[in-house]
Scaffold this motif. Structure first.
Motif, PDB file in Angstrom:
ATOM      1  N   VAL A 535      46.619  32.539  32.207  1.00 56.42           N
ATOM      2  CA  VAL A 535      46.441  33.365  31.016  1.00 56.42           C
ATOM      3  C   VAL A 535      44.976  33.781  30.961  1.00 56.42           C
ATOM      4  CG1 VAL A 535      46.680  33.486  28.509  1.00 56.42           C
ATOM      5  CG2 VAL A 535      48.238  32.041  29.840  1.00 56.42           C
ATOM      6  N   LYS A 536      44.722  35.097  30.952  1.00 56.19           N
ATOM      7  CA  LYS A 536      43.352  35.599  31.081  1.00 56.19           C
ATOM      8  C   LYS A 536      42.959  36.433  29.875  1.00 56.19           C
ATOM      9  CE  LYS A 536      40.256  37.920  34.333  1.00 56.19           C
ATOM     10  NZ  LYS A 536      40.132  38.545  35.673  1.00 56.19           N
ATOM     11  N   SER A 537      41.698  36.270  29.439  1.00 58.99           N
ATOM     12  CA  SER A 537      41.198  37.024  28.294  1.00 58.99           C
ATOM     13  C   SER A 537      40.688  38.384  28.710  1.00 58.99           C
ATOM     14  CB  SER A 537      40.060  36.261  27.605  1.00 58.99           C
ATOM     15  OG  SER A 537      38.830  36.463  28.288  1.00 58.99           O
ATOM     16  N   ALA A 538      40.580  39.276  27.739  1.00 52.06           N
ATOM     17  CA  ALA A 538      39.850  40.518  27.916  1.00 52.06           C
ATOM     18  C   ALA A 538      38.364  40.196  28.015  1.00 52.06           C
ATOM     19  CB  ALA A 538      40.102  41.446  26.731  1.00 52.06           C
ATOM     20  N   PRO A 539      37.561  41.081  28.613  1.00 51.27           N
ATOM     21  CA  PRO A 539      36.119  40.838  28.668  1.00 51.27           C
ATOM     22  C   PRO A 539      35.486  40.928  27.285  1.00 51.27           C
ATOM     23  CG  PRO A 539      36.639  43.015  29.524  1.00 51.27           C
ATOM     24  CD  PRO A 539      37.950  42.325  29.312  1.00 51.27           C
ATOM     25  N   PHE A 540      34.479  40.114  27.061  1.00 48.48           N
ATOM     26  CA  PHE A 540      33.758  40.147  25.788  1.00 48.48           C
ATOM     27  C   PHE A 540      32.276  39.908  26.052  1.00 48.48           C
ATOM     28  CE2 PHE A 540      35.170  35.818  26.523  1.00 48.48           C
ATOM     29  CZ  PHE A 540      34.067  35.030  26.203  1.00 48.48           C
ATOM     30  N   SER A 541      31.463  40.168  25.046  1.00 48.94           N
ATOM     31  CA  SER A 541      30.013  40.013  25.154  1.00 48.94           C
ATOM     32  C   SER A 541      29.567  38.784  24.381  1.00 48.94           C
ATOM     33  CB  SER A 541      29.311  41.252  24.606  1.00 48.94           C
ATOM     34  OG  SER A 541      27.917  41.036  24.522  1.00 48.94           O
ATOM     35  N   THR A 542      28.507  38.153  24.874  1.00 44.85           N
ATOM     36  CA  THR A 542      27.916  37.040  24.133  1.00 44.85           C
ATOM     37  C   THR A 542      26.696  37.487  23.332  1.00 44.85           C
ATOM     38  OG1 THR A 542      26.596  36.398  26.059  1.00 44.85           O
ATOM     39  CG2 THR A 542      28.729  35.298  25.758  1.00 44.85           C
TER      40      THR A 542
END
Length: 646
Positions: A535-542
C-alpha cells in the motif's frame, strides 16, 4: 462593508508556519505542506467561540423574523411574509378541517390501521402519517399557527435565538459538502425548570456545499479558518457578532450563505421542530421532533414557498425492528440493517463515531421522533426473545469479529436516533446506556435538550451571560468536534488518510472508514484477499513539518477475524525520497501477532539518520509504503495517524 471585511479576514489561514494552505487532489499532484506534530495553531480553539456560540449579546443579533425574511426574499413569491411562512409550517400539525389551508396537513394521508394511543402518556390518536409511518394528528403545537412569533419580549409566544452551531465534523468525508451550520430558536414562554409544558425549539440546519469538491474536504478550508478565527483573543465581541451575521446571511467569498432556501431543500439540510408545547394540565412527557424541507412550488405561473414535513433522517421507525411487523418495508429494512448498518455501528470505540455507513434509506425514516416505545425504542421493539432478526444481527457481529451483543448494537442505533441523542437511557431501565464501551453514557444534566433557555454568567467576563448547554455537549460532543477541527487545521491529508486516491494498492482493497479512527474523521481500511499486500502513499512535502524527528509512528487496527489466530503476520514500512536518492528504503517491521485484537495499537519505527536529514530539507516527493504479509482473507485492517515525531 465592515461586516464583510471582518468575515474575509477570519477566513485567512490561522496556522503558525510559513507554508501554504493544505492542498488535496488526485494522487499524482498532491504536495502536502502541513505536519501534525511539528505545527501548532497561532491560538487555540475556544469551543464556546468556535463550535457552540450561546453568548446572549451575540445570538440576540439573530431574530427569527430576519431569518424568515431572508428566505422569503430568496423565494421571490409576491405577497409572501415571514409570518405566513411560520404559520404555514405549524399549520402542518393540524388536521385539514382545523387548519388555515396554507399547505399540507397531518391527515393528508391517513393510515388504514394506525396504532392505538399509548396509555399513561397521552391519549391522542395516530390519525395521520408521514412517509407511510404514523404520526400524532393533530398536536397542540399546531396552535402556534395562530400566534405572533415576532411579538416584542417578554411575550411568551415570541422566539429568541439561543445557539449558533458549527458542525464541520459532519462534513462529507469525500468533500461533497462542508457540514452543517445551525441556529436554534427557543420559545420565550418555556423552560424546563418553570414552564416545561410550553417549550418549543425551531432549528435551522443548513448543509453548505463545497464549491471545489475536487479538492475533497480541503475545499472547506475557508469555513474552518473562519470558525477558528472567532477564537482569536484579540477579537472583540462586536466583531465576532458581525462576522457571524455575515457568515449566516451573506456567506464567505465563494460559499453560499448559511441562510438560503436551497440549503433547506431536497439534498440539503433541514428545518427541525423540537416540540414540548403542551400547556397544563396535559401530560408533559409528550416530546416530538419533526423535520421539514423547504419547497418552492409553481403552478400556472403562481408560486409558493412551503415547509413540507418529511421523514426524519437517520431515524428509522422502530416499527421496522418489530419481528411481528406487517409493514411491507420491514423485510428489506432488516436485510439492509444486517448487511450495512451492523458492521458500521459496531466499528467504533467512541460514541461520537457511531453512525450508519450512508444515510438511512429514505423509505425507512420515521415520520416523527417520539419518546414512546412504538416509535423510538429499537431494543423494546425487537424484544428479548429469539427471532430471525436477532439471530441475523448476532451472526453478522460474529462474522466481523465484534464482541458486542445485539442489544448493545441496537443501543448504538438508538443513541444516534433523535430521541437517543438527547435521552440516551431508556426511561426506567437505563439499558440504552450500555453501548459496549468501557463506561456507560452519562445522564444529561439538562434532562433532555442540549441547549437551554436559561442563562449563566460567562467565566472571566463580568456582566456578560450566555445560554446554558448540557454536560453531554460540553464534555462528550464538543471535545470531539474540537479535535476534528484541530486535526483538519494542522493535519496532513496523506498521513491522516483524509482524502481519496491518496493511497493505492495493486493487491489490497482500499477504502476510507469513519468508525475505527484515531485522528481526523477517516482511516484507511485495508481488505486483504491476498497474503502479500503493498500500500503506497501519494507524494507529499515535509515543508512546514520541520524539524522532522527520527521516529515514524502509526496506529494499526488488528481485526479479530483471523483464519490462523496463532500467526497474524507482519507489517513493513518503507520510505522513498527520490530527490535525495532514497528509493523504497527499509524503515522497520512489526510483528502483528502480539497486538491486541479489535483495537488500535501504536507502532513506532526509528528512521535512519540520512532519512531524517533528507526529510528536514523539505523535499516535496516523500512517499511511504506499507507492506502487509498476512493470512489471505483476514481482516479488514485499519491504519491511521501516520506521523513523524521526535
Amino acid at each position: 462593508m465592515a461586516r464583510r471585511a471582518a468575515l474575509f479576514a477570519l477566513a485567512l489561514p490561522t496556522v503558525s508556519c510559513a507554508a501554504n494552505d493544505p492542498m488535496a487532489g488526485e494522487a499524482d499532484d498532491v504536495a502536502e505542506v502541513v505536519g501534525a506534530d511539528a505545527q501548532a495553531l497561532t491560538f487555540p480553539i475556544d469551543p464556546r467561540k468556535s463550535l457552540v456560540v450561546t453568548d446572549t449579546d451575540i445570538v440576540s443579533e439573530f431574530t427569527l423574523e430576519a431569518v424568515l425574511q431572508q428566505l422569503v426574499d430568496q423565494a421571490n413569491v409576491p405577497g409572501l411574509t415571514p409570518l405566513q411562512v411560520f404559520r404555514q409550517l405549524f399549520d402542518t400539525y393540524r388536521k385539514a378541517d382545523e387548519g388555515l389551508a396554507l399547505g399540507p396537513h397531518c391527515d393528508d394521508v391517513v393510515l388504514s390501521n394506525p396504532p392505538p394511543p399509548t396509555q399513561g402518556i397521552f391519549t391522542e390518536s395516530f390519525d395521520g402519517s408521514i412517509n407511510g409511518f404514523p404520526v400524532i394528528c393533530s398536536r397542540f403545537v399546531g396552535q402556534e399557527a395562530d400566534s405572533d412569533p415576532f411579538a416584542d419580549p417578554p411575550d411568551d409566544a415570541s422566539y429568541m435565538a439561543t445557539t449558533l452551531v458549527n458542525r464541520f465534523d459532519l462534513a462529507d468525508p469525500l468533500g461533497s459538502h462542508c457540514g452543517e451550520y445551525r441556529v436554534v430558536f427557543a420559545r420565550r414562554g418555556g423552560n424546563a425548570q418553570t414552564n416545561g409544558g410550553m417549550r418549543n425549539f425551531i432549528i435551522f440546519e443548513s448543509r453548505l456545499p463545497n464549491p471545489t469538491p475536487s479538492q475533497g474536504r480541503q475545499g472547506c478550508g475557508p469555513i474552518v479558518e473562519f470558525w477558528h478565527g472567532l477564537s482569536d483573543p484579540t477579537m472583540s465581541v462586536e466583531d465576532r457578532a458581525a462576522a457571524l451575521q455575515s457568515f449566516y446571511f451573506d456567506g464567505l467569498p465563494g460559499f453560499s450563505p448559511v441562510l438560503h432556501i436551497d440549503r433547506f431543500g431536497a439534498g440539503g439540510g433541514q428545518i427541525r421542530v423540537n416540540d414540548f408545547l403542551r400547556p397544563p394540565p396535559s401530560a408533559q412527557d409528550d416530546w416530538s421532533l419533526r423535520e421539514f424541507k423547504l419547497s418552492r412550488e409553481c403552478t400556472g405561473g403562481a408560486c409558493q414557498l412551503l415547509a413540507v414535513p418529511t421523514h426524519v433522517d437517520d431515524n428509522p421507525s422502530a416499527l421496522l425492528f418489530d419481528p411481528a411487523s406487517t409493514d411491507p418495508r420491514a423485510a428489506s429494512f432488516r436485510s439492509w440493517f444486517v448487511n450495512n448498518a451492523v458492521e458500521a455501528l459496531a466499528s467504533a470505540g467512541d460514541i461520537n463515531r457511531f453512525d450508519y455507513p450512508t444515510l438511512v434509506p429514505a423509505s425507512f425514516g420515521a415520520g416523527e421522533a417520539l419518546l414512546i416505545t412504538e416509535q423510538n425504542n429499537y431494543r423494546n421493539a425487537l424484544g428479548s426473545g429469539p427471532s430471525t432478526f436477532r439471530s441475523a444481527i448476532q451472526q453478522k457481529l460474529t462474522a466481523v469479529g465484534s464482541p458486542l451483543t445485539p442489544d448493545q448494537l441496537l443501543a448504538r442505533a438508538q443513541s444516534v436516533s433523535c430521541s437517543g441523542c438527547h435521552l440516551v437511557k431508556s426511561q426506567g431501565s437505563g439499558a440504552n446506556s450500555d453501548v459496549g464501551l468501557s463506561s456507560p453514557i452519562p445522564d444529561n444534566t439538562l434532562t433532555f435538550t442540549h441547549t437551554s433557555e436559561l442563562t449563566e454568567n460567562i467565566p472571566g467576563e463580568p456582566g456578560r451571560t450566555r445560554f446554558q448547554i448540557s454536560n453531554l455537549l460540553a464534555e462528550e460532543f464538543i471535545p470531539f468536534r474540537q479535535q476534528v477541527m484541530n486535526d483538519f487545521l494542522v493535519g496532513n491529508p496523506v498521513l491522516g488518510f483524509e482524502g481519496s486516491a491518496l493511497w493505492t494498492s495493486s493487491q489490497a482493497q482500499l477504502s476510507l472508514a469513519t468508525g475505527w479512527v484515531t485522528e481526523g474523521i477517516q482511516s484507511l481500511r485495508i481488505e486483504t484477499p491476498n497474503a502479500w499486500n503493498q500500500v503506497k502513499s501519494a507524494p507529499f512535502s515535509t515543508a512546514g513539518m520541520t524539524p522532522v524527528g527520527n521516529k515514524l509512528r502509526l496506529d494499526f487496527f488488528t481485526s479479530a477475524v483471523q483464519p490462523n489466530p496463532s500467526w497474524i503476520g507482519s507489517l513493513v514500512v518503507l520510505i522513498s525520497i527520490p530527490s535525495a536518492g532514497i528509493i523504497n528504503q527499509f524503515v522497520g517491521a512489526a510483528d502483528l501477532t502480539p497486538l491486541t485484537r479489535n483495537a488500535f495499537s501504536p507502532l513506532t519505527f526509528t528512521l535512519a539518520a540520512p532519512n531524517v536529514t533528507a526529510l528536514n530539507a523539505s523535499p516535496s516527493d516523500v512517499s511511504i509504503t506499507i507492506e502487509l504479509n498476512v493470512n489471505a482473507g483476514s481482516g479488514p485492517y485499519f491504519v491511521d495517524n501516520l506521523r513523524f515525531t521526535n
